[in-house]
Design an enzyme around this catalytic site. Structure first.
Site, mmCIF file in Angstrom:
data_model
loop_
_atom_site.group_PDB
_atom_site.id
_atom_site.type_symbol
_atom_site.label_atom_id
_atom_site.label_comp_id
_atom_site.label_asym_id
_atom_site.label_seq_id
_atom_site.Cartn_x
_atom_site.Cartn_y
_atom_site.Cartn_z
ATOM 1 N N ALA A 53 3.805 -4.757 -9.018
ATOM 2 C CA ALA A 53 4.270 -3.758 -8.040
ATOM 3 C C ALA A 53 5.601 -3.155 -8.442
ATOM 4 C CB ALA A 53 4.400 -4.433 -6.669
ATOM 5 N N ASP A 103 5.489 -6.129 2.539
ATOM 6 C CA ASP A 103 6.497 -5.401 1.781
ATOM 7 C C ASP A 103 7.490 -6.418 1.213
ATOM 8 O OD1 ASP A 103 8.597 -3.834 0.937
ATOM 9 O OD2 ASP A 103 8.628 -2.559 2.735
ATOM 10 N N ASN A 162 13.286 -1.335 -5.146
ATOM 11 C CA ASN A 162 11.924 -1.856 -5.283
ATOM 12 C C ASN A 162 11.751 -2.698 -6.545
ATOM 13 O OD1 ASN A 162 9.123 -2.002 -4.419
ATOM 14 N ND2 ASN A 162 8.704 -0.816 -6.258
ATOM 15 N N LEU A 175 0.816 -1.220 0.000
ATOM 16 C CA LEU A 175 0.000 0.000 0.000
ATOM 17 C C LEU A 175 0.852 1.275 0.000
ATOM 18 C CD1 LEU A 175 -2.927 -1.033 2.414
ATOM 19 C CD2 LEU A 175 -2.837 -1.186 -0.064
ATOM 20 N N GLY A 227 14.138 13.160 -20.957
ATOM 21 C CA GLY A 227 13.896 11.714 -21.037
ATOM 22 C C GLY A 227 12.796 11.334 -22.012
ATOM 23 N N LYS A 253 13.788 -2.448 -14.942
ATOM 24 C CA LYS A 253 12.871 -3.429 -15.551
ATOM 25 C C LYS A 253 13.640 -4.378 -16.472
ATOM 26 C CE LYS A 253 8.670 -2.194 -14.184
ATOM 27 N NZ LYS A 253 7.646 -3.126 -13.690
ATOM 28 N N TYR A 274 14.617 3.733 -14.290
ATOM 29 C CA TYR A 274 13.346 2.991 -14.317
ATOM 30 C C TYR A 274 13.417 1.885 -15.365
ATOM 31 C CZ TYR A 274 8.603 1.826 -15.697
ATOM 32 O OH TYR A 274 7.474 1.125 -16.046
HETATM 33 N N1 UFG Z 1 2.907 15.055 -21.282
HETATM 34 C C1 UFG Z 1 2.681 16.407 -21.361
HETATM 35 N N2 UFG Z 1 2.227 17.038 -20.242
HETATM 36 C C2 UFG Z 1 1.986 16.400 -19.074
HETATM 37 C C3 UFG Z 1 2.203 14.998 -19.007
HETATM 38 C C4 UFG Z 1 2.676 14.360 -20.138
HETATM 39 O O1 UFG Z 1 2.911 17.046 -22.388
HETATM 40 O O2 UFG Z 1 1.585 17.045 -18.093
HETATM 41 C C5 UFG Z 1 3.389 14.355 -22.479
HETATM 42 C C6 UFG Z 1 4.737 13.700 -22.244
HETATM 43 O O3 UFG Z 1 5.770 14.628 -22.469
HETATM 44 C C7 UFG Z 1 4.689 12.554 -23.255
HETATM 45 C C8 UFG Z 1 3.213 12.182 -23.316
HETATM 46 O O4 UFG Z 1 2.514 13.304 -22.781
HETATM 47 O O5 UFG Z 1 5.089 13.018 -24.499
HETATM 48 C C9 UFG Z 1 2.873 10.950 -22.494
HETATM 49 O O6 UFG Z 1 3.412 11.138 -21.196
HETATM 50 P P1 UFG Z 1 3.081 10.170 -19.962
HETATM 51 O O7 UFG Z 1 3.815 10.715 -18.775
HETATM 52 O O8 UFG Z 1 1.605 9.986 -19.846
HETATM 53 O O9 UFG Z 1 3.685 8.775 -20.412
HETATM 54 P P2 UFG Z 1 5.182 8.400 -20.851
HETATM 55 O O10 UFG Z 1 5.116 8.145 -22.320
HETATM 56 O O11 UFG Z 1 6.177 9.346 -20.385
HETATM 57 O O12 UFG Z 1 5.426 7.117 -19.976
HETATM 58 C C10 UFG Z 1 4.848 5.872 -20.214
HETATM 59 C C11 UFG Z 1 4.725 5.124 -18.905
HETATM 60 C C12 UFG Z 1 6.072 4.914 -18.291
HETATM 61 C C13 UFG Z 1 6.944 4.201 -19.304
HETATM 62 C C14 UFG Z 1 6.944 4.918 -20.623
HETATM 63 C C15 UFG Z 1 7.636 4.110 -21.653
HETATM 64 O O13 UFG Z 1 3.907 5.837 -18.021
HETATM 65 O O14 UFG Z 1 5.947 4.147 -17.130
HETATM 66 O O15 UFG Z 1 5.646 5.145 -21.091
HETATM 67 O O16 UFG Z 1 8.691 4.846 -22.111
HETATM 68 F F1 UFG Z 1 8.209 4.158 -18.860
#
Ligand code: UFG
Length: 331
Positions: free
Chosen positions: A81, A58, A99, A41, A291, A152, A148
């Site tokens: 998780a 945990d 984790n 949790l 990133g 994985k 991250y």
């Molecule tokens: N974005 C915005 N504004 C925000 C949030 C996101 O412009 O407030 C954009 C991000 O820059 C990205 C897109 O929306 O271009 C999607 O962003 P998310 O954060 O929703 O998702 P990500 O693609 O960054 O991440 C997802 C998963 C991660 C995983 C990744 C794979 O959530 O766990 O895909 O690379 F690592």
């Protein structure tokens, strides 16, 4: 005839109090499969565990985990998780290696001691790093660019070694962008802090946030914003259900991408959310988020042919509509 009956099997859902795990518990319940949820949790919610028994534990406590497996028997373990914030993983890598990697090793070691040999692992498109080509298939080189993704990928490599040495069989599912919510509106996506695009957009639509920050509009994409492959949480869960069958019948380790093979830009997602919610979504273009890669789209035909996976909710509109309805119901 199959050597097992799906409704007789016992499944452990680790991380069942989180977004995807809680939906999985519901789908297992609907399929008549008994499930136990193990969760500390730390980021999940007790009230999200609506189906199955919750055991609070945990994974860092290796001895407790081992005792838990000594006292309970399972046919399959599903592992949801993990910590998932790319930015946080750069600032605090120890948290992610502890984790996502070490605690997963504790879980696998306890499974091996007690002869539980079937494992379904939630992995991510982040293991591929900057795409060398698109769409990305499973054999694309793995060069994760943040802790991250590395944590994985380390687990995936550990799974290969554990199969060879101890006979642990696993199906690894590499999610692209998980989205949507329970079509019944009973469960939703909830992260603190929320960093994901669709939930943030819906907060703006609900008047809880003044605007969406678009992280960069100067990418080399048609409208300048990043393109992602969104996949409905129900479809992710149905792939897990098929993975159980495959694992139990074939006893072979496999890896599959889960995505729809269709990319949507940030601006397209905003437009779709405006259409579905009928609310204005104010946006503010800001700097690129470190990133982020311009385009992440899955080649997921292997899951379709080998798992017989047929996503039911591949339209972005369904994903946004379900998330919107669930958020309204639960807020
Ligand atoms: N974005 C915005 N504004 C925000 C949030 C996101 O412009 O407030 C954009 C991000 O820059 C990205 C897109 O929306 O271009 C999607 O962003 P998310 O954060 O929703 O998702 P990500 O693609 O960054 O991440 C997802 C998963 C991660 C995983 C990744 C794979 O959530 O766990 O895909 O690379 F690592």
């Amino acid at each position: 005839m199959k050597p097992y009956k799906m409704d007789n099997i016992k499944v452990l859902v680790v991380g069942g109090a989180g977004f995807i795990g809680s939906h999985m518990l519901k789908m297992l319940h609907k399929s008549g499969i008994h499930a136990t949820c193990l969760d500390d949790l730390s980021t999940g919610y007790r009230e999200a565990v609506r189906y199955g028994t919750l055991v609070e534990m945990d994974l860092a406590h290796a001895a407790a985990i081992e005792k838990f497996f000594a006292e309970n028997s399972f046919d399959v373990v599903m592992h949801f998780a993990s910590f998932i914030q790319v930015g946080e993983s750069v600032l605090d890598p120890a948290k992610y290696y502890q984790n996502n990697f070490i605690n997963t090793k504790n879980l696998l070691d306890a499974m091996i001691i007690h002869n539980v040999n079937n494992f379904i692992f939630s992995s991510t498109a982040a293991i591929y790093g900057d795409p060398q080509y698109t769409p990305i298939n499973e054999i694309h080189p793995k060069h994760p660019v943040n802790p991250y993704g590395r944590s994985k990928w380390m687990v995936e490599q550990m799974l290969e070694d554990y199969d060879r040495a101890y006979g642990l069989k696993s199906i690894t599912l590499r999610y692209f962008n998980a989205a949507g919510a329970d079509p019944d509106g009973e469960l939703a996506e909830r992260h603190i802090p929320e960093t994901h695009l669709i939930p943030i957009i819906l907060r703006v639509a609900a008047g809880k946030s003044p605007h969406l920050q678009i992280f960069g509009s100067d990418y080399d994409t048609p409208d300048g914003t990043c393109i992602r492959d969104y996949v409905h949480v129900e479809d992710l869960c149905s792939a897990h259900l098929l993975a159980i069958e495959k694992l139990l019948s074939e006893k072979k380790s496999r890896q599959y991408n889960l995505g729809n093979g269709q990319g949507f830009s940030v601006k397209e997602v905003v437009e779709e959310a405006g259409r579905i919610t009928k609310r204005p979504i104010a946006v503010l273009v800001s700097a690129r988020r470190p990133g982020d890669v311009p385009v992440l789209v899955a080649e997921a035909s292997l899951a379709r042919t080998e798992l017989n996976w047929h996503p039911q909710y591949s339209s972005l509109g369904d994903m946004v509509a379900h998330a919107w309805a669930a958020n309204k119901k639960l807020s």
